[in-house]
Scaffold this motif. Structure first.
Motif, PDB file in Angstrom:
ATOM      1  N   VAL A 271      30.641 133.901 -44.779  1.00 48.26           N
ATOM      2  CA  VAL A 271      29.217 133.644 -44.540  1.00 48.26           C
ATOM      3  C   VAL A 271      29.106 132.367 -43.721  1.00 48.26           C
ATOM      4  CG1 VAL A 271      26.963 133.246 -45.589  1.00 48.26           C
ATOM      5  CG2 VAL A 271      28.613 134.753 -46.722  1.00 48.26           C
ATOM      6  N   ALA A 272      28.536 132.468 -42.539  1.00 49.74           N
ATOM      7  CA  ALA A 272      28.520 131.330 -41.610  1.00 49.74           C
ATOM      8  C   ALA A 272      27.810 130.115 -42.187  1.00 49.74           C
ATOM      9  CB  ALA A 272      27.864 131.747 -40.296  1.00 49.74           C
ATOM     10  N   GLY A 273      26.672 130.326 -42.841  1.00 51.92           N
ATOM     11  CA  GLY A 273      25.931 129.209 -43.405  1.00 51.92           C
ATOM     12  C   GLY A 273      26.716 128.493 -44.484  1.00 51.92           C
ATOM     13  N   CYS A 274      27.379 129.260 -45.341  1.00 49.75           N
ATOM     14  CA  CYS A 274      28.216 128.658 -46.387  1.00 49.75           C
ATOM     15  C   CYS A 274      29.385 127.903 -45.764  1.00 49.75           C
ATOM     16  CB  CYS A 274      28.748 129.737 -47.328  1.00 49.75           C
ATOM     17  SG  CYS A 274      27.477 130.628 -48.254  1.00 49.75           S
ATOM     18  N   GLY A 275      30.014 128.506 -44.761  1.00 47.82           N
ATOM     19  CA  GLY A 275      31.154 127.868 -44.120  1.00 47.82           C
ATOM     20  C   GLY A 275      30.791 126.529 -43.512  1.00 47.82           C
ATOM     21  N   ALA A 276      29.632 126.466 -42.855  1.00 47.42           N
ATOM     22  CA  ALA A 276      29.194 125.206 -42.253  1.00 47.42           C
ATOM     23  C   ALA A 276      28.978 124.144 -43.321  1.00 47.42           C
ATOM     24  CB  ALA A 276      27.913 125.426 -41.453  1.00 47.42           C
ATOM     25  N   MET A 277      28.374 124.549 -44.424  1.00 52.94           N
ATOM     26  CA  MET A 277      28.127 123.589 -45.511  1.00 52.94           C
ATOM     27  C   MET A 277      29.438 123.102 -46.118  1.00 52.94           C
ATOM     28  SD  MET A 277      25.839 121.966 -47.241  1.00 52.94           S
ATOM     29  CE  MET A 277      25.908 120.924 -48.700  1.00 52.94           C
ATOM     30  N   LEU A 278      30.362 124.025 -46.378  1.00 52.99           N
ATOM     31  CA  LEU A 278      31.642 123.651 -46.987  1.00 52.99           C
ATOM     32  C   LEU A 278      32.425 122.700 -46.086  1.00 52.99           C
ATOM     33  CD1 LEU A 278      32.769 127.142 -48.343  1.00 52.99           C
ATOM     34  CD2 LEU A 278      31.848 125.259 -49.680  1.00 52.99           C
ATOM     35  N   LYS A 279      32.406 122.957 -44.779  1.00 52.76           N
ATOM     36  CA  LYS A 279      33.123 122.088 -43.852  1.00 52.76           C
ATOM     37  C   LYS A 279      32.491 120.702 -43.757  1.00 52.76           C
ATOM     38  CE  LYS A 279      35.066 125.666 -40.804  1.00 52.76           C
ATOM     39  NZ  LYS A 279      35.121 126.225 -39.441  1.00 52.76           N
ATOM     40  N   GLU A 280      31.224 120.605 -44.125  1.00 57.17           N
ATOM     41  CA  GLU A 280      30.524 119.326 -44.021  1.00 57.17           C
ATOM     42  C   GLU A 280      30.395 118.616 -45.366  1.00 57.17           C
ATOM     43  OE1 GLU A 280      26.948 120.265 -41.884  1.00 57.17           O
ATOM     44  OE2 GLU A 280      28.041 120.507 -39.986  1.00 57.17           O
ATOM     45  N   TYR A 281      31.206 119.037 -46.335  1.00 61.62           N
ATOM     46  CA  TYR A 281      31.279 118.268 -47.582  1.00 61.62           C
ATOM     47  C   TYR A 281      31.739 116.835 -47.315  1.00 61.62           C
ATOM     48  CZ  TYR A 281      30.651 122.149 -50.942  1.00 61.62           C
ATOM     49  OH  TYR A 281      30.135 123.169 -51.703  1.00 61.62           O
ATOM     50  N   THR A 282      32.320 116.603 -46.155  1.00 60.20           N
ATOM     51  CA  THR A 282      32.743 115.242 -45.788  1.00 60.20           C
ATOM     52  C   THR A 282      31.562 114.276 -45.770  1.00 60.20           C
ATOM     53  OG1 THR A 282      32.567 115.949 -43.468  1.00 60.20           O
ATOM     54  CG2 THR A 282      34.760 115.935 -44.453  1.00 60.20           C
ATOM     55  N   HIS A 283      30.328 114.784 -45.598  1.00 57.25           N
ATOM     56  CA  HIS A 283      29.155 113.906 -45.633  1.00 57.25           C
ATOM     57  C   HIS A 283      29.041 113.192 -46.976  1.00 57.25           C
ATOM     58  CE1 HIS A 283      28.154 115.335 -41.804  1.00 57.25           C
ATOM     59  NE2 HIS A 283      27.293 116.285 -42.102  1.00 57.25           N
ATOM     60  N   PHE A 284      29.459 113.871 -48.041  1.00 54.70           N
ATOM     61  CA  PHE A 284      29.406 113.230 -49.357  1.00 54.70           C
ATOM     62  C   PHE A 284      30.423 112.087 -49.434  1.00 54.70           C
ATOM     63  CE2 PHE A 284      28.017 117.688 -50.353  1.00 54.70           C
ATOM     64  CZ  PHE A 284      26.687 117.369 -50.564  1.00 54.70           C
ATOM     65  N   ASP A 285      31.554 112.246 -48.745  1.00 52.33           N
ATOM     66  CA  ASP A 285      32.525 111.157 -48.678  1.00 52.33           C
ATOM     67  C   ASP A 285      31.934 109.953 -47.958  1.00 52.33           C
ATOM     68  OD1 ASP A 285      34.619 112.315 -50.052  1.00 52.33           O
ATOM     69  OD2 ASP A 285      35.541 113.179 -48.272  1.00 52.33           O
ATOM     70  N   GLU A 286      31.208 110.229 -46.879  1.00 54.51           N
ATOM     71  CA  GLU A 286      30.620 109.141 -46.104  1.00 54.51           C
ATOM     72  C   GLU A 286      29.621 108.353 -46.935  1.00 54.51           C
ATOM     73  OE1 GLU A 286      28.989 110.938 -42.624  1.00 54.51           O
ATOM     74  OE2 GLU A 286      30.889 111.831 -42.018  1.00 54.51           O
ATOM     75  N   ALA A 287      28.936 109.050 -47.835  1.00 52.45           N
ATOM     76  CA  ALA A 287      27.948 108.379 -48.669  1.00 52.45           C
ATOM     77  C   ALA A 287      28.602 107.580 -49.790  1.00 52.45           C
ATOM     78  CB  ALA A 287      26.989 109.402 -49.261  1.00 52.45           C
ATOM     79  N   GLU A 288      29.715 108.114 -50.326  1.00 54.30           N
ATOM     80  CA  GLU A 288      30.317 107.498 -51.507  1.00 54.30           C
ATOM     81  C   GLU A 288      31.580 106.701 -51.184  1.00 54.30           C
ATOM     82  OE1 GLU A 288      30.775 110.716 -54.262  1.00 54.30           O
ATOM     83  OE2 GLU A 288      28.728 111.370 -53.937  1.00 54.30           O
ATOM     84  N   GLY A 289      32.187 106.986 -50.022  1.00 51.38           N
ATOM     85  CA  GLY A 289      33.309 106.197 -49.567  1.00 51.38           C
ATOM     86  C   GLY A 289      34.618 106.399 -50.288  1.00 51.38           C
ATOM     87  N   ASP A 290      34.767 107.508 -51.029  1.00 49.32           N
ATOM     88  CA  ASP A 290      36.014 107.670 -51.777  1.00 49.32           C
ATOM     89  C   ASP A 290      36.943 108.736 -51.198  1.00 49.32           C
ATOM     90  OD1 ASP A 290      34.676 109.980 -52.395  1.00 49.32           O
ATOM     91  OD2 ASP A 290      34.520 109.587 -54.549  1.00 49.32           O
ATOM     92  N   GLY A 291      36.502 109.480 -50.194  1.00 51.31           N
ATOM     93  CA  GLY A 291      37.357 110.451 -49.523  1.00 51.31           C
ATOM     94  C   GLY A 291      37.729 111.673 -50.341  1.00 51.31           C
ATOM     95  N   SER A 292      37.046 111.911 -51.445  1.00 51.04           N
ATOM     96  CA  SER A 292      37.461 112.984 -52.354  1.00 51.04           C
ATOM     97  C   SER A 292      37.160 114.383 -51.836  1.00 51.04           C
ATOM     98  CB  SER A 292      36.790 112.792 -53.723  1.00 51.04           C
ATOM     99  OG  SER A 292      35.374 112.809 -53.598  1.00 51.04           O
ATOM    100  N   PHE A 293      36.229 114.529 -50.892  1.00 47.06           N
ATOM    101  CA  PHE A 293      35.859 115.856 -50.410  1.00 47.06           C
ATOM    102  C   PHE A 293      36.550 116.230 -49.094  1.00 47.06           C
ATOM    103  CE2 PHE A 293      32.196 114.481 -52.953  1.00 47.06           C
ATOM    104  CZ  PHE A 293      32.110 115.537 -53.844  1.00 47.06           C
ATOM    105  N   ASN A 400      27.050 136.604 -40.988  1.00 52.90           N
ATOM    106  CA  ASN A 400      26.262 135.777 -41.898  1.00 52.90           C
ATOM    107  C   ASN A 400      25.318 136.662 -42.701  1.00 52.90           C
ATOM    108  OD1 ASN A 400      25.442 133.149 -42.890  1.00 52.90           O
ATOM    109  ND2 ASN A 400      23.521 133.486 -41.815  1.00 52.90           N
ATOM    110  N   ALA A 401      25.262 136.438 -44.011  1.00 52.33           N
ATOM    111  CA  ALA A 401      24.414 137.253 -44.881  1.00 52.33           C
ATOM    112  C   ALA A 401      22.935 137.103 -44.526  1.00 52.33           C
ATOM    113  CB  ALA A 401      24.651 136.867 -46.345  1.00 52.33           C
ATOM    114  N   GLY A 402      22.497 135.870 -44.217  1.00 52.21           N
ATOM    115  CA  GLY A 402      21.098 135.655 -43.873  1.00 52.21           C
ATOM    116  C   GLY A 402      20.692 136.405 -42.620  1.00 52.21           C
ATOM    117  N   CYS A 403      21.550 136.400 -41.604  1.00 51.88           N
ATOM    118  CA  CYS A 403      21.272 137.155 -40.380  1.00 51.88           C
ATOM    119  C   CYS A 403      21.181 138.643 -40.677  1.00 51.88           C
ATOM    120  CB  CYS A 403      22.360 136.903 -39.339  1.00 51.88           C
ATOM    121  SG  CYS A 403      22.478 135.203 -38.760  1.00 51.88           S
ATOM    122  N   ALA A 404      22.082 139.138 -41.542  1.00 53.16           N
ATOM    123  CA  ALA A 404      22.071 140.557 -41.887  1.00 53.16           C
ATOM    124  C   ALA A 404      20.765 140.941 -42.572  1.00 53.16           C
ATOM    125  CB  ALA A 404      23.259 140.884 -42.787  1.00 53.16           C
ATOM    126  N   LEU A 405      20.296 140.105 -43.491  1.00 54.34           N
ATOM    127  CA  LEU A 405      19.024 140.383 -44.164  1.00 54.34           C
ATOM    128  C   LEU A 405      17.870 140.382 -43.174  1.00 54.34           C
ATOM    129  CD1 LEU A 405      19.466 138.164 -47.367  1.00 54.34           C
ATOM    130  CD2 LEU A 405      19.443 140.666 -47.279  1.00 54.34           C
TER     131      LEU A 405
END
Length: 444
Positions: A271-293, A400-405
């Protein structure tokens, strides 16, 4: 995402780091790529104009009125502007940060930014695949008894609130009986590839489980062991795009943990939307600074992207079909995955791939956008459908599931019976040597 020190001063509203707003050079190349600007011609409905609005609010020159919010909320977050931008402006990150901060300030001021639909459906029902699956059983029964057609014929949906009307209109033909993907599926033949984690999502698993099974079979055929941890959750995109950053972060924490426990080499998502979100979990690292994502995000691959990068057996079953591939925005723009799905489709014997005009323009789905911004979603959907039908396809493929719907709803309204499928379903059918008549019957 951390704010700049200046954002805490009396000079700024503190909604978004001020320096990030200055990266836009106002060249306007993004406007011709923006779906909402193309429809309205209003500068405030384009990326450059929205950045001007956000900057004006941040610099306290513009009041954040409902009119201003309306222009910002009309954004699909399709990220086409990022593809067009010569300066590398991270527009999606900008507007998401703005929305999160605006939401937090509204809550602090004693205001409730969510309505009944957002609270019950978007935040309670949709992100929970099991809860959504149970809720869809009555809808499936209604379809089996053909009561949905009676409801449509009598126009009974007119008495429902508009979001529920839209949900009824977008509901695909549900196919019950498919069991959940088991936690482990072994490779077929020689183990030649990676230990692959399969991400299920929420709406995609409840409505398009057949796509997960097709994905798993193709991965097994490619020599992959497939791990599907049951504890995984929604990717968090619904909440993140609505400004609920902390709720999204908790889901990210769970997903990163359960896949890391399986020691997978790669996490595949269809699912394209999910994939984009998962790849951008790094944003949470930027906010917290611990590199865990960061490690988890680095393992995520779209299924088309992954298959195009490995030694994949050639599909041999002919599918003499004219296929239009509809680019999902969060695959083409957010993930920059353009050629791989086309390459996979072109590898199928006798399949004819057809391109459409305005391929980079959003179809109007954009997650829950078509439920919350119905007028613009329909305008963009009609524009997309016109371009698709001009190619006279037998099948429409989209990743993408949303596009299909969205496309299914548009075709239903237009009275056109063309199946909308994921590219992986066609690849799976070719591997299984399924006759084209049987393929078409199963897809309708």
């Amino acid at each position: 995402m951390s704010k700049s020190p200046a954002a805490d001063s009396d000079h700024f509203a503190g909604l978004v780091p001020h320096q990030q707003l200055l990266t836009c050079i106002h060249c306007g190349l993004c406007t011709s790529a923006c779906p909402t600007y193309l429809e309205t011609g209003n500068e405030n409905d384009g990326p450059r104009g929205r950045i001007h609005l956000m900057r004006g609010v941040e610099e306290k020159r513009i009041e954040l009125t409902e009119t201003v919010r309306g222009h910002l909320d009309l954004c699909l977050d399709c990220r086409a502007c990022e593809t067009a931008c010569p300066s590398g402006v991270e527009y999606g990150q900008l507007i998401e940060t703005f929305r999160v901060s605006d939401r937090e300030q509204q809550i602090q001021a004693g205001k409730d930014p969510d309505g009944w639909f957002e609270k019950f459906f978007l935040h309670d029902i949709f992100p929970d695949r099991r809860r959504l699956d149970r809720l869809l059983w009555p809808a499936w029964l209604m379809q089996q008894l053909r009561l949905d057609r009676v409801i449509d014929a009598l126009g009974l949906t007119r008495i429902l609130p508009q979001p529920l009307q839209r949900m009824h209109r977008m509901l695909p033909r549900l196919k019950k009986g498919l069991r959940s993907i088991p936690p482990f599926l072994p490779h077929q033949g020689e183990r030649r590839q990676a230990r692959v984690g399969l991400f299920l999502g929420c709406v995609s698993d409840a409505m398009f489980r057949r796509v997960h099974w097709a994905t798993a079979r193709v991965l097994q055929k490619a020599g992959c062991d497939v791990y599907t941890p049951d504890q995984q959750q929604c990717c968090g995109a619904i909440e993140f795009h609505a400004g609920q950053r902390e709720a999204a972060r908790k889901r990210a924490e769970t997903n990163a943990s359960v896949f890391q426990e399986e020691r997978v080499d790669v996490v595949v998502v269809n699912v394209a939307g999910c994939g984009a979100m998962l790849k951008e979990y790094t944003h949470f690292d930027e906010a917290e600074g611990d590199g865990s994502f960061g490690k988890f995000a680095g393992q995520v691959r779209d299924i088309n992207e992954f298959l195009a990068s490995i030694d994949l057996p050639a599909p041999t079953g002919p599918l003499p079909l004219k296929v239009v591939y509809q680019d999902a925005c969060h695959l083409r723009h957010a993930q920059q995955v353009v050629q791989p799905p086309r390459t996979l489709l072109q590898a199928i014997p006798q399949l004819e791939l057809r391109e459409i005009a305005e391929a980079t323009i959003c179809c109007g789905a954009a997650g829950s956008y078509n439920l919350q911004q119905p007028d613009m979603a329909d305008r963009l959907g009609d524009r997309k459908l016109k371009n698709i039908l001009a190619q006279e396809p037998d099948v429409i493929a989209t990743a993408n599931a949303g596009c299909a719907l969205q496309l299914n709803a548009l075709l239903k309204t237009a009275g056109v019976n063309i199946p909308v499928v994921h590219p992986i379903e066609l690849l799976d059918a070719s591997y299984q040597q399924t006759p084209v008549a049987a393929v078409m019957k199963s897809l309708r």
